[in-house]
Design a protein around this motif. Structure first.
Motif, PDB file in Angstrom:
ATOM      1  N   ALA A 150       0.203  -1.104   2.340  1.00  0.00           N
ATOM      2  CA  ALA A 150       0.140  -0.007   1.615  1.00  0.00           C
ATOM      3  C   ALA A 150       0.967   0.940   2.178  1.00  0.00           C
ATOM      4  O   ALA A 150       1.778   2.041   1.565  1.00  0.00           O
ATOM      5  CB  ALA A 150      -1.135   0.273   1.031  1.00  0.00           C
ATOM      6  N   LYS A 151       0.473   1.170   3.563  1.00  0.00           N
ATOM      7  CA  LYS A 151       1.362   2.394   4.111  1.00  0.00           C
ATOM      8  C   LYS A 151       2.832   2.054   4.358  1.00  0.00           C
ATOM      9  O   LYS A 151       3.643   2.880   4.217  1.00  0.00           O
ATOM     10  CB  LYS A 151       0.684   2.269   5.858  1.00  0.00           C
ATOM     11  N   ALA A 201       4.521  -4.977  -5.514  1.00  0.00           N
ATOM     12  CA  ALA A 201       4.951  -5.220  -4.293  1.00  0.00           C
ATOM     13  C   ALA A 201       3.965  -5.739  -3.488  1.00  0.00           C
ATOM     14  O   ALA A 201       4.053  -6.578  -2.442  1.00  0.00           O
ATOM     15  CB  ALA A 201       5.535  -4.219  -4.234  1.00  0.00           C
ATOM     16  N   LEU A 202       2.601  -5.072  -3.552  1.00  0.00           N
ATOM     17  CA  LEU A 202       1.479  -5.155  -2.658  1.00  0.00           C
ATOM     18  C   LEU A 202       1.167  -6.905  -2.503  1.00  0.00           C
ATOM     19  O   LEU A 202       1.044  -7.399  -1.393  1.00  0.00           O
ATOM     20  CB  LEU A 202       0.544  -4.506  -2.830  1.00  0.00           C
ATOM     21  N   GLY A 218       8.907   2.526   0.297  1.00  0.00           N
ATOM     22  CA  GLY A 218       8.997   2.191  -1.079  1.00  0.00           C
ATOM     23  C   GLY A 218       9.469   0.765  -1.405  1.00  0.00           C
ATOM     24  O   GLY A 218      10.142   0.114  -0.483  1.00  0.00           O
ATOM     25  N   ASP A 219       9.156   0.160  -2.698  1.00  0.00           N
ATOM     26  CA  ASP A 219       9.266  -1.311  -2.969  1.00  0.00           C
ATOM     27  C   ASP A 219      10.679  -1.560  -2.875  1.00  0.00           C
ATOM     28  O   ASP A 219      11.042  -2.533  -2.459  1.00  0.00           O
ATOM     29  CB  ASP A 219       8.820  -1.334  -4.457  1.00  0.00           C
ATOM     30  N   LEU A 236       9.235 -11.729   2.625  1.00  0.00           N
ATOM     31  CA  LEU A 236       9.637 -11.019   1.407  1.00  0.00           C
ATOM     32  C   LEU A 236      10.038  -9.713   2.163  1.00  0.00           C
ATOM     33  O   LEU A 236      10.775  -8.874   1.748  1.00  0.00           O
ATOM     34  CB  LEU A 236       9.195 -10.816   0.326  1.00  0.00           C
ATOM     35  N   MET A 237       9.317  -9.142   3.334  1.00  0.00           N
ATOM     36  CA  MET A 237       9.455  -7.825   4.015  1.00  0.00           C
ATOM     37  C   MET A 237      10.689  -7.899   4.460  1.00  0.00           C
ATOM     38  O   MET A 237      10.955  -8.891   5.468  1.00  0.00           O
ATOM     39  CB  MET A 237       8.368  -7.760   4.885  1.00  0.00           C
ATOM     40  N   LYS A 238      11.458  -6.684   4.356  1.00  0.00           N
ATOM     41  CA  LYS A 238      12.638  -6.523   5.073  1.00  0.00           C
ATOM     42  C   LYS A 238      12.097  -6.179   6.605  1.00  0.00           C
ATOM     43  O   LYS A 238      11.175  -5.636   6.741  1.00  0.00           O
ATOM     44  CB  LYS A 238      13.418  -5.356   4.509  1.00  0.00           C
TER      45      LYS A 238
END
Length: 111
Positions: free
Chosen positions: A42-43, A73-74, A49-50, A83-85
């Motif tokens: 969440a942080k 997104a969470l 941003g998504d 999926l996280m950049k």
């Protein structure tokens, strides 16, 4: 300093190597092996941003069906850490996303 990413990600390896070469003590967290808790995710989402944190060009994203892509997104990042950049770098100065020239310059690694 914490570097969040994937151990097999070339960009994460480059960032880690450069940061260590410039004298930084880097704690590497593989988000697949040590999934991030909801508070940390969440942080990251609040900070970036998504649209920036979710890698919609990845193979993982392309393999998701429309129903999965519609999830918050969470939930997506919790269920599919790749999926996280990457990388996300956490320091006392804040959070940084990626290993572009501006991030390299901030850490003095653009020499």
């Amino acid at each position: 300093m914490k570097l969040y990413g994937l151990k097999n990600c070339d960009t994460c390896r480059k960032a880690r190597k450069a940061l260590q070469a410039f004298g930084n003590d880097v704690e590497f967290i593989d988000v697949r092996q040590s999934p991030l808790d909801a508070t940390t995710l969440a942080k990251f989402l609040d900070t970036f941003g998504d649209d920036k944190l979710l890698n919609k060009k990845s193979t993982t994203w392309r393999q998701l069906d429309a129903a999965a892509r519609a999830l918050p997104a969470l939930a997506l990042l919790r269920d599919h850490p790749s999926l996280m950049k990457r990388p996300v770098i956490q320091t006392d100065d804040g959070l940084f996303l990626g290993w572009a020239k501006d991030v390299q310059t901030h850490f003095g690694c653009d020499v």
